[in-house]
Design a protein around this motif. Structure first.
Motif, PDB file in Angstrom:
ATOM      1  N   CYS A   1      -5.902   0.320   2.660  1.00  0.00           N
ATOM      2  CA  CYS A   1      -5.770  -1.066   2.354  1.00  0.00           C
ATOM      3  C   CYS A   1      -6.384  -1.742   3.263  1.00  0.00           C
ATOM      4  CB  CYS A   1      -4.202  -1.294   2.462  1.00  0.00           C
ATOM      5  SG  CYS A   1      -3.572  -0.771   4.019  1.00  0.00           S
TER       6      CYS A   1
ATOM      7  N   ALA B   1      -0.186   4.187   0.557  1.00  0.00           N
ATOM      8  CA  ALA B   1      -0.386   5.251   1.679  1.00  0.00           C
ATOM      9  C   ALA B   1       0.223   4.993   3.180  1.00  0.00           C
ATOM     10  CB  ALA B   1      -2.064   5.184   2.091  1.00  0.00           C
ATOM     11  N   CYS B   2       0.440   3.657   3.384  1.00  0.00           N
ATOM     12  CA  CYS B   2       1.039   3.236   4.771  1.00  0.00           C
ATOM     13  C   CYS B   2       2.394   2.470   4.622  1.00  0.00           C
ATOM     14  CB  CYS B   2       0.142   2.538   5.282  1.00  0.00           C
ATOM     15  SG  CYS B   2      -0.230   0.857   4.752  1.00  0.00           S
TER      16      CYS B   2
ATOM     17  N   GLY C   1      -0.485  -0.958   7.223  1.00  0.00           N
ATOM     18  CA  GLY C   1      -1.676  -0.988   7.199  1.00  0.00           C
ATOM     19  C   GLY C   1      -2.480   0.252   7.719  1.00  0.00           C
ATOM     20  N   CYS C   2      -3.543   0.549   6.991  1.00  0.00           N
ATOM     21  CA  CYS C   2      -4.253   1.731   7.128  1.00  0.00           C
ATOM     22  C   CYS C   2      -5.546   1.544   6.332  1.00  0.00           C
ATOM     23  CB  CYS C   2      -3.582   2.891   6.281  1.00  0.00           C
ATOM     24  SG  CYS C   2      -3.591   2.900   4.412  1.00  0.00           S
TER      25      CYS C   2
ATOM     26  N   CYS D   1       0.908  -1.217  -0.252  1.00  0.00           N
ATOM     27  CA  CYS D   1       0.090  -0.244   0.095  1.00  0.00           C
ATOM     28  C   CYS D   1       0.677   1.333   0.050  1.00  0.00           C
ATOM     29  CB  CYS D   1      -0.964  -0.138   1.278  1.00  0.00           C
ATOM     30  SG  CYS D   1      -1.895   1.488   1.492  1.00  0.00           S
TER      31      CYS D   1
HETATM   32 ZN   LIG Z   1      -2.448   1.217   3.844  1.00  0.00          ZN
END
Ligand SMILES: [Zn+2]
Length: 353
Positions: A279, A270-271, A275-276, A268
């Motif tokens: 995702c 974004a993170c 984990g965010c 992902c």
């Molecule tokens: Zn993420």
């Protein structure tokens, strides 16, 4: 005679006074017309000469001619003066300040979708793929049956197609029909290494779907092609496009036209894999679907699954562009808002392009 001459004198004074105050060409024209036009003061006086006795007529004629000559010359001079004044005023008004900073020309740029598509094309063309294109209005056979999606198959409902007013024709729901067309064009020759970018249509419209979107389809067929070739090719492609640091994983999946089928995930953006929300806390996002070409599909393209094998993949350009350019709404890519698009003149995927 004396009285006539002093009339000329008054006329001249009057004429000259008006001429001096004339500020533009229309004023000059009007004065010229007033004295020298068909019914002008002087023209009329000259016409009236005919009524004078011959002796007076000659002298008076000379006087009026002289006056006319002076007027013509004076009008011409004033007209030239006004021409020069007008020109000077015009130039003055247009004077350039050479010390002002210049206005930079607006520079065009390729659309983020085009840039995302070309990134994939660049990598795969270097790996020996060639570009193929197919029609956007496609027959149901190429779009469904040939790809092992028979009538009544649940995949047909899933795709929610746009049908057209011609029997058995549909706006293609994926670029996969180009697989069949490319195989047919190869007429059994090997290897088949085809890349098919293009626009496709499905009845979806929300933040992550638009009714029209773009896919890139890939197809490789040769002797002894296996899942390792699929993994190697796609991992290389994704690392070249998204950067070396991206991690990949393959999950088994299902598509009618491949067996086995796998989906490919990447870490992902974004993170970074922690984990965010983007995702759903898994650290992974799906990037493409792929698999080993189904024997039925090979046969429909004119190839024998007992002799050759192949893999195929398809990925959405929009999702890739969103990742490359850090976008969270797919629809931004189709609104043609210049303010939005111009942000990407210099930036691409966090790096300067
Ligand atoms: Zn993420």
């Amino acid at each position: 005679m004396q009285s006539k001459t002093s009339t000329d004198g008054r006329w001249w004074d009057w004429f000259e006074e008006t001429l001096r105050t004339a500020r533009d060409l229309p004023a000059i024209q009007s004065l010229r017309y007033q004295w020298l036009g068909k019914r002008g003061q002087l023209t009329v006086a000259m016409k009236e000469l005919a009524q004078l006795p011959a002796e007076q007529r000659r002298l008076r004629g000379q006087q009026l001619n002289q006056l006319r000559q002076r007027m013509v010359e004076a009008l011409d001079i004033r007209q030239r003066e006004i021409d020069i004044e007008t020109e000077a005023a015009l130039l003055n008004g247009e004077r350039l300040d050479m010390t002002m900073p210049g206005r930079p020309p607006r520079v065009g740029l390729l659309h983020p979708l085009t840039r995302a598509r070309r990134r994939i094309e660049d990598v795969l063309l270097r790996m020996g793929f060639s570009l193929h294109y197919g029609p956007q209005v496609e027959s149901e056979w190429y779009n469904f049956e040939a790809l092992n999606i028979p009538a009544g198959h649940p995949a047909r409902d899933m795709q929610d197609s746009f049908f057209v007013d011609v029997p058995n024709m549909v706006l293609r729901t994926h670029t996969s029909p180009v697989q069949i067309r490319a195989m047919q064009q190869h007429q059994g020759r090997l290897p088949v290494k085809v890349l098919a970018p293009g626009v496709v249509y499905r009845r979806d419209d929300d933040a992550t779907h638009t009714p029209m979107f773009q896919q890139v389809e890939g197809l490789v067929i040769d002797h002894g092609i296996g899942l390792a070739d699929l993994k190697g090719t796609l991992t290389t492609m994704v690392r070249e496009v998204l950067g070396e640091r991206v991690e990949t994983r393959f999950r088994s999946s299902y598509f009618p036209f491949t067996e086995p089928s796998v989906e490919m995930d990447v870490t992902c953006a974004a993170c970074g894999g922690v984990g965010c929300r983007t995702c759903k806390a898994t650290g992974w996002v799906e990037i493409l679907g792929s698999g080993m070409v189904h024997p039925v599909v090979l046969a429909n393209g004119g190839y024998d699954a007992s002799v050759v094998s192949g893999f195929a993949f398809g990925l959405g350009i929009e999702r890739l562009a969103m990742r490359l350019f850090g976008l969270d709404d797919l629809r931004l890519l189709y609104q043609n808002d210049l303010q939005f698009l111009q942000q990407f003149i210099r930036w691409e995927g966090g790096r300067q392009a």
